[in-house]
Motif scaffolding. Structure first.
Motif, PDB file in Angstrom:
ATOM      1  N   GLU A  45      -2.433  29.146  32.646  1.00 35.56           N
ATOM      2  CA  GLU A  45      -1.133  30.537  32.483  1.00 35.56           C
ATOM      3  C   GLU A  45       0.088  29.568  33.076  1.00 35.56           C
ATOM      4  OE1 GLU A  45      -2.089  34.305  33.829  1.00 35.56           O
ATOM      5  OE2 GLU A  45      -3.218  34.584  32.153  1.00 35.56           O
ATOM      6  N   VAL A  46       1.341  29.441  32.390  1.00 35.49           N
ATOM      7  CA  VAL A  46       2.532  29.034  33.097  1.00 35.49           C
ATOM      8  C   VAL A  46       3.104  29.469  32.849  1.00 35.49           C
ATOM      9  CG1 VAL A  46       2.218  27.110  31.615  1.00 35.49           C
ATOM     10  CG2 VAL A  46       2.823  26.383  33.711  1.00 35.49           C
ATOM     11  N   PRO A  47       3.849  29.239  33.370  1.00 35.41           N
ATOM     12  CA  PRO A  47       5.782  29.666  32.751  1.00 35.41           C
ATOM     13  C   PRO A  47       6.435  28.626  31.699  1.00 35.41           C
ATOM     14  CG  PRO A  47       5.847  30.389  35.365  1.00 35.41           C
ATOM     15  CD  PRO A  47       4.800  29.278  34.769  1.00 35.41           C
ATOM     16  N   GLY A  48       7.170  29.478  29.953  1.00 33.55           N
ATOM     17  CA  GLY A  48       7.791  28.331  29.787  1.00 33.55           C
ATOM     18  C   GLY A  48       9.229  27.888  30.381  1.00 33.55           C
ATOM     19  N   ARG A  49       8.887  26.787  29.826  1.00 30.60           N
ATOM     20  CA  ARG A  49      10.080  25.528  30.876  1.00 30.60           C
ATOM     21  C   ARG A  49      11.373  26.314  30.787  1.00 30.60           C
ATOM     22  NH1 ARG A  49       7.608  23.054  27.078  1.00 30.60           N
ATOM     23  NH2 ARG A  49       8.790  21.078  25.844  1.00 30.60           N
ATOM     24  N   THR A  51      11.878  29.054  28.797  1.00 29.56           N
ATOM     25  CA  THR A  51      11.879  31.548  28.507  1.00 29.56           C
ATOM     26  C   THR A  51      11.920  31.476  30.083  1.00 29.56           C
ATOM     27  OG1 THR A  51       9.623  31.104  27.722  1.00 29.56           O
ATOM     28  CG2 THR A  51      11.663  30.958  26.374  1.00 29.56           C
ATOM     29  N   GLY A  52      10.628  31.221  30.082  1.00 23.79           N
ATOM     30  CA  GLY A  52      10.205  32.043  31.760  1.00 23.79           C
ATOM     31  C   GLY A  52       9.243  32.735  32.032  1.00 23.79           C
ATOM     32  N   ARG A  53       8.703  32.953  30.419  1.00 28.22           N
ATOM     33  CA  ARG A  53       7.411  33.881  30.453  1.00 28.22           C
ATOM     34  C   ARG A  53       6.270  32.959  30.072  1.00 28.22           C
ATOM     35  NH1 ARG A  53      11.045  35.613  25.375  1.00 28.22           N
ATOM     36  NH2 ARG A  53       9.869  34.049  23.982  1.00 28.22           N
ATOM     37  N   THR A  54       5.541  33.729  29.938  1.00 23.11           N
ATOM     38  CA  THR A  54       4.601  33.182  30.783  1.00 23.11           C
ATOM     39  C   THR A  54       3.773  32.472  29.035  1.00 23.11           C
ATOM     40  OG1 THR A  54       3.474  34.611  32.204  1.00 23.11           O
ATOM     41  CG2 THR A  54       1.495  33.050  31.254  1.00 23.11           C
ATOM     42  N   ASN A  82       5.082  22.114  30.884  1.00 20.68           N
ATOM     43  CA  ASN A  82       5.705  23.666  31.367  1.00 20.68           C
ATOM     44  C   ASN A  82       5.146  23.414  32.124  1.00 20.68           C
ATOM     45  OD1 ASN A  82       6.715  25.102  29.386  1.00 20.68           O
ATOM     46  ND2 ASN A  82       4.899  25.685  28.586  1.00 20.68           N
ATOM     47  N   VAL A  83       3.957  22.710  33.341  1.00 17.50           N
ATOM     48  CA  VAL A  83       2.912  22.241  34.124  1.00 17.50           C
ATOM     49  C   VAL A  83       4.053  21.524  35.158  1.00 17.50           C
ATOM     50  CG1 VAL A  83       1.199  21.383  35.670  1.00 17.50           C
ATOM     51  CG2 VAL A  83       0.201  22.483  33.393  1.00 17.50           C
ATOM     52  N   ARG A  84       4.745  20.398  34.199  1.00 21.58           N
ATOM     53  CA  ARG A  84       5.745  19.619  35.484  1.00 21.58           C
ATOM     54  C   ARG A  84       6.369  20.058  35.706  1.00 21.58           C
ATOM     55  NH1 ARG A  84       4.492  14.389  31.066  1.00 21.58           N
ATOM     56  NH2 ARG A  84       3.202  13.891  31.949  1.00 21.58           N
ATOM     57  N   ALA A  85       6.939  20.946  34.879  1.00 22.10           N
ATOM     58  CA  ALA A  85       7.947  22.036  35.263  1.00 22.10           C
ATOM     59  C   ALA A  85       7.752  23.249  35.958  1.00 22.10           C
ATOM     60  CB  ALA A  85       8.812  22.869  33.852  1.00 22.10           C
TER      61      ALA A  85
END
Length: 376
Positions: A45-49, A51-54, A82-85
Motif C-alpha cells: 500500500e502506497v500513496p499515489g504520486r 492523487t495521494g490516494r492509497t 509511487n514508492v520513489r515519490a
C-alpha cells in the motif's frame, strides 16, 4: 482461468495492466492482504504520486541472505514510481498493516535477487526474459531494467494471533462465495448468439439460379464451444463478418465454391475482441480459414437442405468435411447456412484455456456459417 505466458504478457502491454489485469490485481490484493497465503505473498500500500490516494498492489517477496525484497517484474511501473515519490515510506499488509521503509537496491547488486525472485514467484516468469536457472551473468545483463527494493522493517514477520486467523478464514470464505457468484453470473448473463441459420424472411425467387455469385455484406462465420463452469453449461461463441469468396451454379447445381474466412476479425458473443481466440487459432501465422466445395450440390427447390462435401483449411491444415447446409433463393440472391463439427486436435490447435478448478472448455466445437451470395 488459466492463461498462457503470451496471454499474461498481453495483459501488461507497456507496463500497464489492462482491464482484466486490474480485476485480478484487486482480487489478489484483497486475498494476500488478508494473510491467507504464506508471508512471501503480501499487498503493498502506497500513496499515489498524483492523487495521494492509497494504491494497492499484490506482490511476491524474494528472500535473499536474511532480507526480503520487492522486485518489479514490469520494470519502471506504476508502483515503483509511487514508492520513489513516497521516499520509500509504504505499508505492507499481510493479515495486519505494518509500516515499512523500502530502499532501492543498486543495479550492481540486483542480479542474484532477481534470480531468487524468479525461483520463488512464478507470476514473474512470463515478464522477465531470463530462465530462473540461468547463469548469474544473464541476470546481470537485464538487472538495470527491473527495480529491486529491500524492506528495512520487520513488517514481514507478524505474530500469529487467533483473532487474525478467524478474520482470515472469514475473508477467504467471503471471497470464495463472491468469486463463485461472479463466475456463475458471468456464465448465465454472457450473451450467446443463436446458431447461424437462414434469415427469417426472404424475397420471392426471381429468375433461374444458374450463374456466378460472390459473398456479400451480411455474411457471417464462426464457431461455438461448450463451457462448463460450476456445473453450469453454456456456449462460447466467436463471430466474424470478414468473408470473401465465390460460388458457381450451373444446370441447377452448385458446382464450385470457395470461401475465405478472416479469423483476425473474430469477436466474442458481446462483440468484443477475444485474445484467447487469436492464441488458440494462432492467427498471427494463420489468419484465414478456407472452405471449399469438392462435390456438386443440387438445387431442385426454392429452399433445400442437403449434405455438402468439401474441405476445411484451418491452422494451415486441410481436412475433408461433411456439412449439412440449407440453401434458399432470396430474390436474385442465394442464402446458404450450415455447420460442421471441428475437433481441435485434427487441426493441431491449442485447446482453449479452461477455468482451473471452476470449470473447463470442450476440446471440440462447431464451425458454422451464413453466406449471403449476390450475383457477381
Amino acid at each position: 482461468m488459466l492463461y498462457s505466458d503470451d496471454a499474461l504478457r498481453a495483459m501488461y502491454v507497456g507496463g500497464r495492466g489492462n482491464a482484466t489485469a486490474r480485476r485480478f490485481a484487486r482480487f489478489w490484493a484483497a486475498v494476500q492482504g488478508a494473510g491467507v497465503f504464506p508471508r512471501r505473498w503480501v499487498t503493498l500500500e502506497v500513496p499515489g504520486r498524483r492523487t495521494g490516494r492509497t494504491t494497492r498492489f499484490p506482490l511476491g517477496l524474494a528472500d535473499y541472505r536474511g532480507d526480503w525484497y520487492l522486485v518489479s517484474m514490469l520494470g519502471d511501473c506504476n508502483w515503483v514510481r509511487n514508492v520513489r515519490a513516497a521516499d520509500g515510506q509504504v505499508t505492507i499488509r499481510h493479515g495486519r498493516a505494518r509500516p515499512a521503509h523500502l530502499v532501492e537496491v543498486p543495479v550492481a547488486e540486483r542480479a542474484p535477487i532477481i534470480r531468487r525472485y524468479l525461483q520463488k514467484v512464478p507470476g514473474g516468469r512470463p515478464h522477465i526474459p531470463v530462465r530462473r536457472t540461468a547463469p548469474l551473468a544473464e541476470f546481470e545483463a537485464i538487472a538495470a531494467r527491473y527495480p529491486v527494493f529491500r524492506m528495512d522493517s520487520a513488517a514481514t514477520s507478524p505474530r500469529k494471533r487467533r483473532r487474525w486467523l478467524r478474520w482470515t478464514l472469514a475473508v477467504v470464505v467471503a471471497l470464495v462465495v463472491l468469486l463463485a457468484g461472479a463466475v456463475v453470473a458471468a456464465v448465465k448473463l454472457q450473451p450467446v448468439p443463436p446458431p447461424l441459420a437462414l434469415p427469417a424472411s426472404a424475397a420471392a425467387p426471381v429468375g433461374g439460379v444458374d450463374g456466378s455469385y460472390a459473398a456479400a455484406s451480411g455474411s457471417l462465420a464462426g464457431f461455438r464451444i461448450q463451457q462448463t463452469v460450476l456445473g453450469l453449461t453454456s456456449d462460447v461463441v466467436g463471430r466474424t463478418g470478414d468473408i470473401s469468396g465465390t460460388a458457381t451454379v450451373a444446370s441447377g447445381q452448385v458446382t464450385a465454391a470457395t470461401f475465405r474466412i478472416g479469423l483476425l476479425a473474430l469477436t466474442s458473443g458481446d462483440g468484443k475482441r477475444a485474445p484467447q481466440f487469436d492464441i488458440s487459432l494462432d492467427t498471427e501465422h494463420h489468419p484465414d480459414a478456407t472452405v471449399t466445395l469438392t462435390q456438386p450440390v443440387a438445387l431442385d427447390s426454392a429452399t433445400r437442405s442437403a449434405t455438402a462435401t468439401g474441405t476445411l483449411t484451418l491452422h494451415g491444415i486441410t481436412r475433408p468435411v461433411t456439412v449439412r447446409v440449407s440453401i434458399r433463393q432470396d430474390g436474385t440472391a442465394l442464402d446458404v447456412a450450415g455447420s460442421t463439427p471441428v475437433t481441435f486436435a485434427d487441426y493441431e490447435l491449442l485447446s482453449p484455456q479452461g477455468y482451473g478448478p471452476f470449470g473447463s472448455l470442450a476440446d471440440h466445437g462447431t464451425a458454422e456459417f451464413l453466406f449471403i451470395l449476390r450475383r457477381a
